[in-house]
Write an enzyme that holds these catalytic residues in place. Structure first.
Site, PDB file in Angstrom:
ATOM      1  N   TYR A  92       9.066   2.501   0.456  1.00 24.97           N
ATOM      2  CA  TYR A  92       8.398   3.017   1.652  1.00 24.97           C
ATOM      3  C   TYR A  92       9.417   3.676   2.573  1.00 24.97           C
ATOM      4  CZ  TYR A  92       4.622   3.189   5.101  1.00 24.97           C
ATOM      5  OH  TYR A  92       3.648   3.616   5.968  1.00 24.97           O
ATOM      6  N   ASN A 165      -5.898   2.005   8.876  1.00 22.67           N
ATOM      7  CA  ASN A 165      -6.799   3.002   8.293  1.00 22.67           C
ATOM      8  C   ASN A 165      -7.727   3.667   9.308  1.00 22.67           C
ATOM      9  OD1 ASN A 165      -5.690   2.583   5.764  1.00 22.67           O
ATOM     10  ND2 ASN A 165      -7.167   1.017   5.206  1.00 22.67           N
ATOM     11  N   GLY A 285      -0.101   9.999  -1.183  1.00 20.76           N
ATOM     12  CA  GLY A 285       0.149  10.678  -2.452  1.00 20.76           C
ATOM     13  C   GLY A 285      -0.038   9.752  -3.627  1.00 20.76           C
ATOM     14  N   MET A 286      -1.250   9.250  -3.802  1.00 21.07           N
ATOM     15  CA  MET A 286      -1.509   8.242  -4.823  1.00 21.07           C
ATOM     16  C   MET A 286      -1.226   8.749  -6.234  1.00 21.07           C
ATOM     17  SD  MET A 286      -4.813   6.092  -3.526  1.00 21.07           S
ATOM     18  CE  MET A 286      -5.926   7.490  -3.527  1.00 21.07           C
TER      19      MET A 286
END
Length: 373
Positions: A92, A165, A285-286
């Site tokens: 991360y 979220n 950016g899965m």
């Protein structure tokens, strides 16, 4: 007779009647706790970066002493987000010093307050102002400035999943295009936590959504769930490249705004369907593939390509309490009026964290794992 702990250099005192402690000065009253002090906690700790199933362990930690500007918080619930997994893996953008407690989001209840704390009181519900506090634990001693209070009447799962979220969705719908009722937003990863929040916030504003999801065995059920919370259109990734899109744009205008949480070909297809002058915002950016921008989109459609990270927004606005407070107030109003519900959640006890971490990393899982303390 009640026993209350006095913070700082004060000692333990016995106050026999409510009438007696009510006469104490407000400054002194803030130093009292209505519950015995919490001395330790159970936490999900990792001492090295790696796969969560291998490096995360359940441990008992001793809490530091309460200081004048800090509070003792009982953690009530904390979700497992993709950013939490990435932080444990060491991939991360921000990484805490090791060893570290996992979890960037959650809600807790204040048990004690330091003598200098004026903005938070015992009993308040609080959420982290920023990432990195470590919420996968039963209790914590935290600086009061690192917390934001919430109304305690909103549902627990809504509070636990509010800080990341819904805030990401709100800012992307607010900060990049001047959306009006009747406008259209297109997004991929529509079944994600951000995607579900986008659907509901957009619906509350009268903005139409085109929601792109990957094909899967339970697609009819997923489509039904997304439409039940306000999605106007739910389509598969493959449909973005088919003639059906022309038919779709006969019933709704081309989107002003595209929200990309996937990357790769999916992002390129979102760009192709933007109206001239529109904006694509990338927040994830899965697919782990770069975003490719067609030259024709830049030259002939003058599209704008932007990025967004809610952690950076919060840091940029750390000293602008009005901006954060206004957003949280609006989101809590939507929750109270039934217009913003939490994503589909699976509640898991802390001792079953291995199962929660495993499920959080599975593909096609449409429910968020939430550790309930």
């Amino acid at each position: 007779m009640g026993v209350y702990r006095v913070v700082g250099t004060m000692s333990w005192r016995l106050v026999a009647h409510k009438s007696a402690w009510r006469r104490l000065s407000p400054a002194l009253f803030r130093c009292f706790s209505v519950k015995p002090s919490v001395r330790d906690c159970t936490a999900l700790l990792y001492r090295n970066h790696g796969e969560p199933s291998q490096v995360v362990q359940l441990e008992t930690l001793q809490l530091p002493p309460l200081e004048n500007n800090s509070v003792v918080v009982k953690i009530l619930a904390s979700p497992i987000n993709p950013s939490d997994i990435n932080m444990v893996q060491g991939t991360y953008a921000i990484l805490p010093d090791l060893p570290a407690v996992g979890g960037n989001e959650g809600v807790g209840q204040v048990l004690e307050v330091g003598c200098n704390v004026k903005t938070i009181k015992v009993g308040d519900w609080v959420i982290p102002r920023d990432a990195g506090l470590g919420m996968w634990r039963t209790a914590a001693v935290l600086n009061a400035d690192d917390l934001v209070t919430l109304p305690s009447e909103i549902p627990l799962l809504s509070a636990a999943t509010l800080g990341v979220n819904p805030c990401t969705a709100f800012r992307m719908l607010t900060d990049f295009e001047n959306l009006k009722p009747g406008d259209t937003v297109i997004q991929n990863a529509a079944n994600s936590g951000v995607g579900q929040a986008v659907i509901q916030i957009a619906a509350a504003k009268g903005v139409h959504t085109i929601n792109v999801v990957r094909d899967r065995p339970d697609l009819p059920q997923l489509t039904e769930r997304l439409k039940a919370i306000g999605a106007n259109h739910v389509i598969k990734e493959e449909t973005l490249r088919r003639p059906e899109m022309k038919e779709l744009f006969k019933v709704c205008p081309r989107p002003k705004l595209a929200l990309n949480g996937v990357g790769g070909k999916s992002a390129t297809e979102l760009l192709r369907h933007l109206q001239s002058g529109g904006t694509m915002v990338t927040y994830g950016g899965m697919a782990k593939q770069p975003v490719t921008v067609p030259v024709s989109s830049l030259i002939f459609k003058n599209v704008k390509v932007r990025g967004f990270w809610v952690t950076q927004w919060k840091r940029d606005n750390r000293h602008n309490g009005e901006a954060l407070g206004s957003m949280l107030n609006e989101l809590c109003t939507l929750i109270r009026t039934g217009k913003l519900s939490p994503p589909s959640c699976t509640e898991v006890s802390l001792k079953d964290f291995h199962k929660a971490l495993e499920n959080a990393m599975k593909p096609y899982i449409s429910t968020k794992q939430v550790l309930v303390m």
